[in-house]
Write a protein that holds these residues in place. Structure first.
Motif, PDB file in Angstrom:
ATOM      1  N   MET A  48      -0.747   6.739 -18.529  1.00 14.72           N
ATOM      2  CA  MET A  48       0.160   6.005 -19.405  1.00 14.72           C
ATOM      3  C   MET A  48       1.521   6.683 -19.424  1.00 14.72           C
ATOM      4  O   MET A  48       1.611   7.906 -19.534  1.00 14.72           O
ATOM      5  CB  MET A  48      -0.407   5.937 -20.818  1.00 14.72           C
ATOM      6  CG  MET A  48       0.290   4.928 -21.707  1.00 14.72           C
ATOM      7  SD  MET A  48      -0.556   4.712 -23.290  1.00 14.72           S
ATOM      8  CE  MET A  48      -0.032   6.183 -24.164  1.00 14.72           C
ATOM      9  N   SER A  49       2.570   5.888 -19.289  1.00 14.32           N
ATOM     10  CA  SER A  49       3.922   6.447 -19.345  1.00 14.32           C
ATOM     11  C   SER A  49       4.615   5.896 -20.587  1.00 14.32           C
ATOM     12  O   SER A  49       4.051   5.117 -21.329  1.00 14.32           O
ATOM     13  CB  SER A  49       4.707   6.043 -18.090  1.00 14.32           C
ATOM     14  OG  SER A  49       4.945   4.652 -18.105  1.00 14.32           O
ATOM     15  N   GLY A  50       5.845   6.297 -20.784  1.00 11.22           N
ATOM     16  CA  GLY A  50       6.594   5.786 -21.923  1.00 11.22           C
ATOM     17  C   GLY A  50       6.329   6.569 -23.185  1.00 11.22           C
ATOM     18  O   GLY A  50       5.605   7.557 -23.197  1.00 11.22           O
ATOM     19  N   ASP A  51       6.944   6.102 -24.280  1.00  8.04           N
ATOM     20  CA  ASP A  51       6.888   6.787 -25.568  1.00  8.04           C
ATOM     21  C   ASP A  51       6.157   5.873 -26.556  1.00  8.04           C
ATOM     22  O   ASP A  51       6.662   4.813 -26.925  1.00  8.04           O
ATOM     23  CB  ASP A  51       8.314   7.072 -26.047  1.00  8.04           C
ATOM     24  CG  ASP A  51       8.343   7.908 -27.315  1.00  8.04           C
ATOM     25  OD1 ASP A  51       7.266   8.140 -27.897  1.00  8.04           O
ATOM     26  OD2 ASP A  51       9.440   8.331 -27.714  1.00  8.04           O
ATOM     27  N   VAL A  71       1.114   3.516 -15.237  1.00  9.76           N
ATOM     28  CA  VAL A  71       1.618   3.866 -13.907  1.00  9.76           C
ATOM     29  C   VAL A  71       0.435   4.052 -12.964  1.00  9.76           C
ATOM     30  O   VAL A  71      -0.546   4.712 -13.310  1.00  9.76           O
ATOM     31  CB  VAL A  71       2.453   5.170 -13.958  1.00  9.76           C
ATOM     32  CG1 VAL A  71       2.875   5.590 -12.561  1.00  9.76           C
ATOM     33  CG2 VAL A  71       3.679   4.985 -14.830  1.00  9.76           C
ATOM     34  N   ILE A  72       0.537   3.453 -11.763  1.00 13.23           N
ATOM     35  CA  ILE A  72      -0.482   3.651 -10.718  1.00 13.23           C
ATOM     36  C   ILE A  72       0.235   4.195  -9.487  1.00 13.23           C
ATOM     37  O   ILE A  72       1.101   3.519  -8.917  1.00 13.23           O
ATOM     38  CB  ILE A  72      -1.200   2.342 -10.352  1.00 13.23           C
ATOM     39  CG1 ILE A  72      -1.740   1.660 -11.612  1.00 13.23           C
ATOM     40  CG2 ILE A  72      -2.337   2.605  -9.372  1.00 13.23           C
ATOM     41  CD1 ILE A  72      -2.311   0.280 -11.358  1.00 13.23           C
ATOM     42  N   GLU A  85       0.844  -1.199   0.000  1.00 17.12           N
ATOM     43  CA  GLU A  85       0.000   0.000   0.000  1.00 17.12           C
ATOM     44  C   GLU A  85       0.878   1.248   0.000  1.00 17.12           C
ATOM     45  O   GLU A  85       1.861   1.318   0.732  1.00 17.12           O
ATOM     46  CB  GLU A  85      -0.887   0.017   1.252  1.00 17.12           C
ATOM     47  CG  GLU A  85      -2.110  -0.862   1.155  1.00 17.12           C
ATOM     48  CD  GLU A  85      -2.988  -0.752   2.401  1.00 17.12           C
ATOM     49  OE1 GLU A  85      -4.200  -0.604   2.255  1.00 17.12           O
ATOM     50  OE2 GLU A  85      -2.443  -0.796   3.518  1.00 17.12           O
ATOM     51  N   GLY A  86       0.510   2.222  -0.840  1.00 15.22           N
ATOM     52  CA  GLY A  86       1.235   3.484  -0.875  1.00 15.22           C
ATOM     53  C   GLY A  86       2.358   3.534  -1.889  1.00 15.22           C
ATOM     54  O   GLY A  86       2.895   4.607  -2.181  1.00 15.22           O
ATOM     55  N   GLU A  87       2.718   2.393  -2.456  1.00 11.43           N
ATOM     56  CA  GLU A  87       3.811   2.372  -3.434  1.00 11.43           C
ATOM     57  C   GLU A  87       3.327   2.790  -4.824  1.00 11.43           C
ATOM     58  O   GLU A  87       2.125   2.864  -5.078  1.00 11.43           O
ATOM     59  CB  GLU A  87       4.423   0.971  -3.526  1.00 11.43           C
ATOM     60  CG  GLU A  87       5.295   0.602  -2.355  1.00 11.43           C
ATOM     61  CD  GLU A  87       5.975  -0.750  -2.545  1.00 11.43           C
ATOM     62  OE1 GLU A  87       6.967  -0.998  -1.843  1.00 11.43           O
ATOM     63  OE2 GLU A  87       5.515  -1.558  -3.378  1.00 11.43           O
ATOM     64  N   THR A  88       4.289   3.053  -5.718  1.00 14.61           N
ATOM     65  CA  THR A  88       3.986   3.328  -7.125  1.00 14.61           C
ATOM     66  C   THR A  88       4.271   2.067  -7.928  1.00 14.61           C
ATOM     67  O   THR A  88       5.318   1.440  -7.762  1.00 14.61           O
ATOM     68  CB  THR A  88       4.849   4.479  -7.661  1.00 14.61           C
ATOM     69  OG1 THR A  88       4.482   5.676  -6.986  1.00 14.61           O
ATOM     70  CG2 THR A  88       4.651   4.673  -9.161  1.00 14.61           C
ATOM     71  N   VAL A  89       3.333   1.690  -8.787  1.00 12.22           N
ATOM     72  CA  VAL A  89       3.469   0.469  -9.594  1.00 12.22           C
ATOM     73  C   VAL A  89       3.532   0.844 -11.069  1.00 12.22           C
ATOM     74  O   VAL A  89       2.780   1.700 -11.531  1.00 12.22           O
ATOM     75  CB  VAL A  89       2.279  -0.479  -9.347  1.00 12.22           C
ATOM     76  CG1 VAL A  89       2.338  -1.683 -10.270  1.00 12.22           C
ATOM     77  CG2 VAL A  89       2.252  -0.940  -7.902  1.00 12.22           C
TER      78      VAL A  89
END
Length: 203
Positions: free
Chosen positions: A107-110, A119-120, A55-59
């Motif tokens: 959404m991340s990346g290119d 990314v969450i 909990e609390g992390e970035t995924v």
């Protein structure tokens, strides 16, 4: 007879024109088949198949697109959705987040390089589920990844211990059980020692 003679050439010409028209028609119908572009051979790869987080992390849920024929991928439409016990929920459509008042998911990346990872931020236990990356090609074909199963661990906040209460109780019970076994094993020896001490004191 002259009239009849003059009709024959025109008839011959008509027949020849008809043949030419047929050839032209065949060429016209064949032409679009030659110009039809090859179907896209797109591979959507999601890694890893399973992901854990506290909990609390970035995924970051990785999703990469590979296409041999097309160097440019910018005209693709990307969608991310989640499946859990409540059903299916769309998170991102046409490369944009669709969740209301939610800036945690994006959404991340290119995209031009085929990176359409999700990314969450600040994950909670409600974020658990299987996440799918889906891509719609310009010809309307839809290609979906195999999915990534996300499991969220709940932190108890007790000196950083994240194990479940059941596990902690089990460990304590096992420890107490071990002590009881030691007492049972040692009791006969203790009795012998006590008897020895009493006999020595009498002498």
């Amino acid at each position: 007879s002259a009239v009849l003679f003059s009709l024959f050439p025109s008839t011959d010409v008509g027949v020849t024109d008809g043949g030419a028209n047929k050839e032209n028609a065949a060429a016209v119908t064949a032409q679009p088949l030659l110009l039809t572009p090859e179907p896209w051979n797109l591979l959507v790869t999601q890694t890893p198949a399973k992901e854990k987080a506290k909990e609390g992390e970035t995924v970051v849920l990785n999703c990469h697109l590979n296409s041999v024929q097309r160097p440019s991928l910018t005209d693709l439409r990307v969608k991310w959705y989640k499946e859990d016990e409540k059903g299916q929920m769309d998170l991102l459509e046409k490369n944009v987040t669709v969740l209301p008042n939610n800036s945690r998911v994006f959404m991340s990346g290119d995209l031009s390089r085929g990176d359409v990872s999700l990314v969450i931020l600040n994950v909670t236990t409600s974020d658990h589920g299987i996440y799918f990356c889906e891509v719609t090609l310009p010809d309307g074909k839809v290609v979906t990844g195999d999915g990534t199963k996300l499991r969220i661990r709940r932190a108890l906040g007790l000196f950083g211990i994240e194990e479940s209460i059941g596990t902690i109780i089990g460990v304590v019970a096992a420890g107490i059980g071990g002590i009881v076994v030691l007492i049972i094993v040692l009791t006969p020896r203790l009795r012998k020692c006590i008897l020895c001490m009493r006999q020595e004191s009498r002498q």
